[in-house]
Design a protein around this motif. Structure first.
Motif, short mmCIF file in Angstrom:
data_model
loop_
_atom_site.label_atom_id
_atom_site.label_comp_id
_atom_site.label_asym_id
_atom_site.label_seq_id
_atom_site.Cartn_x
_atom_site.Cartn_y
_atom_site.Cartn_z
N SER A 181 -38.72 11.67 72.57
CA SER A 181 -39.55 12.02 73.73
C SER A 181 -39.96 10.79 74.53
N LEU A 190 -38.62 15.42 76.77
CA LEU A 190 -39.97 15.87 76.43
C LEU A 190 -39.94 16.66 75.13
N ARG A 248 -42.32 21.80 82.13
CA ARG A 248 -40.85 21.85 82.07
C ARG A 248 -40.29 22.62 83.26
N ALA A 298 -43.61 14.50 86.68
CA ALA A 298 -43.21 13.52 85.66
C ALA A 298 -44.30 12.48 85.38
N LEU A 330 -48.29 18.14 80.92
CA LEU A 330 -46.89 18.24 80.52
C LEU A 330 -46.32 19.58 80.97
N ARG A 369 -39.04 16.57 81.16
CA ARG A 369 -40.20 16.80 82.03
C ARG A 369 -39.76 17.26 83.40
#
Length: 484
Positions: free
Chosen positions: A88, A112, A403, A396, A401, A391
């Motif tokens: 990650s 991530l 996706r 970013a 966090l 990410r």
């Protein structure tokens, strides 16, 4: 000259086949819809919602489809990737992203790994995250597919492909095909009911539960858990139920005359819908009244009478299938975890959102099992695609966090209705970028659902514009490995 003979002489061959009651179209319609008689004994109009037999013995009699609109982050719920956690923050390998497009990410994104904790549960050792603690208790009922894929990475086209077999509007939905094939077991309720929570319609709009070119009697009927259950089903101001009955009788006679003259399936639909709406005035409010449930049941689902929530809708789904509804579709908005704010973050945001669905879904599974209904009720829980192993580009640098959309590999799960419990099918690669083995396309999922309902998906067809259409178009293979 006889005016009827003149009319027939002026018809084209296509018009004749489409309209005559002795023509091919009407004969095919009659064979498909069965022989049940509508309202009056002397009526010749058939009931399009009459119960029908599938092609072979079904393992599932009914379906509850739980759609988490926006698509949940499967890598933070069902698909544990230790190697992704280890790497990650590093650049995504070029070989994994070269030549691919993403909705909101460009350049070289950062990998991530999940911030969630994963553990194995049940005798089958199903991997589940700490975001869904209540589902841990029903892991042995869950059949997790970790090798799903699709071609669409935007919400509406992906949702339409999942439910209609096409990324474009206009095709019948999964629930409509099921109802077209099976009819309804309760003449006072629709065969296909839709419940929506979080206040937002599905991404594909009503096309996601529409009937497309099938007769509109097979479309999903949206019911509300707050206020009138069905819009416009109540008697208008100043009209009594007896007066409405007289009005419908007159409309029925007029529509039946037209049906006999033209043989158009939408005329049959109109008759069936008027009659169903009249019966629904009495039956729908009763089945939608969750105050009849015990305090313990309401608490188990997290349901609240008079409210509108995913918990309420899960409980209503159980009540509806218990009364013979064939297909219940739940849409719940708010699963688009880009990380654009705290509510879309994979930490507290995901915890809070999962709390609205984790408890009621677990309660639904346990409730159906206690009533000996899980064995022939198929539950499906999915989004329209997956989420990236990296990410999201726009967020970013954010503390939240998130996706991006991802079609190449994702996870869904099923329970009951003829699928293996405590079972995991397929696998993604070590970073979650692609399917490592046992690929399952959305057409394969559709074929499998229809198979569990007793249908050969290649033979459940409807002729439209000169060709036979089916839910899976020209694709789809039954996923035999997940079947009991």
């Amino acid at each position: 000259m006889n005016p009827e003979l003149t009319r027939m002489q002026l018809q084209t061959r296509r018009q004749f086949l489409q309209t005559t009651q002795l023509g091919v179209g009407a004969m095919a319609l009659s064979s498909l819809l069965g022989d049940s008689v509508a309202a009056s004994p002397e009526s010749s109009v058939i009931n399009p919602l009459a119960p029908k037999s599938p092609h072979f013995a079904a393992k599932a009699k009914r379906v509850i489809y739980l759609h988490l609109t926006g698509s949940p982050p499967h890598l933070d719920l069902y698909d544990y990737k230790p190697e992704l956690v280890k790497l990650s923050g590093q650049d995504a390998p070029e070989s994994f992203i070269k030549g691919k497009r993403f909705a909101f990410t460009s350049g070289t994104p950062k990998l991530l790994g999940t911030p969630r904790k994963f553990t194995q549960h049940g005798q089958g050792g199903v991997w589940l995250s700490d975001a869904i603690p209540n589902l841990h208790s029903v892991a042995d009922e869950m059949c997790v597919i970790r090798s799903m894929f699709t071609e669409q990475f935007n919400h509406a086209p992906a949702e339409l492909l999942l439910y209609t077999g096409s990324a474009r509007s206009g095709r019948p939905s999964l629930g409509s095909w099921a109802t077209y094939g099976l009819g309804s077991e309760n003449e006072n309720l629709p065969g296909f009911v839709v419940l929506i929570s979080s206040g937002v319609q599905p991404n594909g709009g009503k096309n996601s539960y529409g009937s497309g070119f099938l007769p509109s009697v097979y479309q999903g009927v949206q019911c509300r858990s707050k206020g009138d259950p069905v819009l416009y089903a109540s008697d208008p101001p100043g009209m009594s139920r007896d007066l409405r009955r007289e009005t419908l009788d007159a409309l029925h006679d007029l529509n039946e005359l037209q049906a006999r003259e033209l043989g158009h399936p939408e005329t049959l639909t109109r008759i069936a819908q008027y009659e169903l709406a009249f019966r629904m005035q009495m039956s729908v409010p009763e089945v939608m009244d969750i105050t009849k449930e015990t305090k313990e049941t309401l608490e188990a689902y997290g349901a609240m009478p008079g409210g509108s929530s995913f918990g309420n809708n899960c409980l209503l789904a159980r009540r509806l299938v218990e009364q013979g509804v064939r297909f219940v579709q739940l849409f719940d908005w708010g699963w688009d975890f880009h990380g654009t704010g705290p509510g879309e973050a994979l930490t507290d945001g995901l915890t809070n959102k999962c709390a609205t669905m984790d408890k009621p879904i677990a309660a639904l599974i346990k409730d159906l099992k206690a009533r000996d209904m899980l064995k022939d009720t198929l539950i499906v829980c999915s989004g329209e695609f997956g989420r990236t192993p990296f990410r999201e580009g726009r967020t970013a640098a954010s503390a939240n966090l998130g996706r991006d959309h991802f079609p190449d590999c994702y996870s869904i799960w099923l329970a009951g209705g003829g699928v293996k419990g405590g079972f995991t099918h397929g696998e993604s690669d070590e970073l979650g970028f692609s399917v490592a083995h046992d690929k399952v396309h959305v057409h394969d999922l559709q074929a499998t659902i229809m198979h569990l309902l007793g249908f050969d998906h290649t033979k459940l067809t409807y002729r439209f514009q000169g060709r036979d259409y089916r839910l899976t178009d020209v694709h789809g293979e039954v996923v035999q490995n997940i079947l009991t």
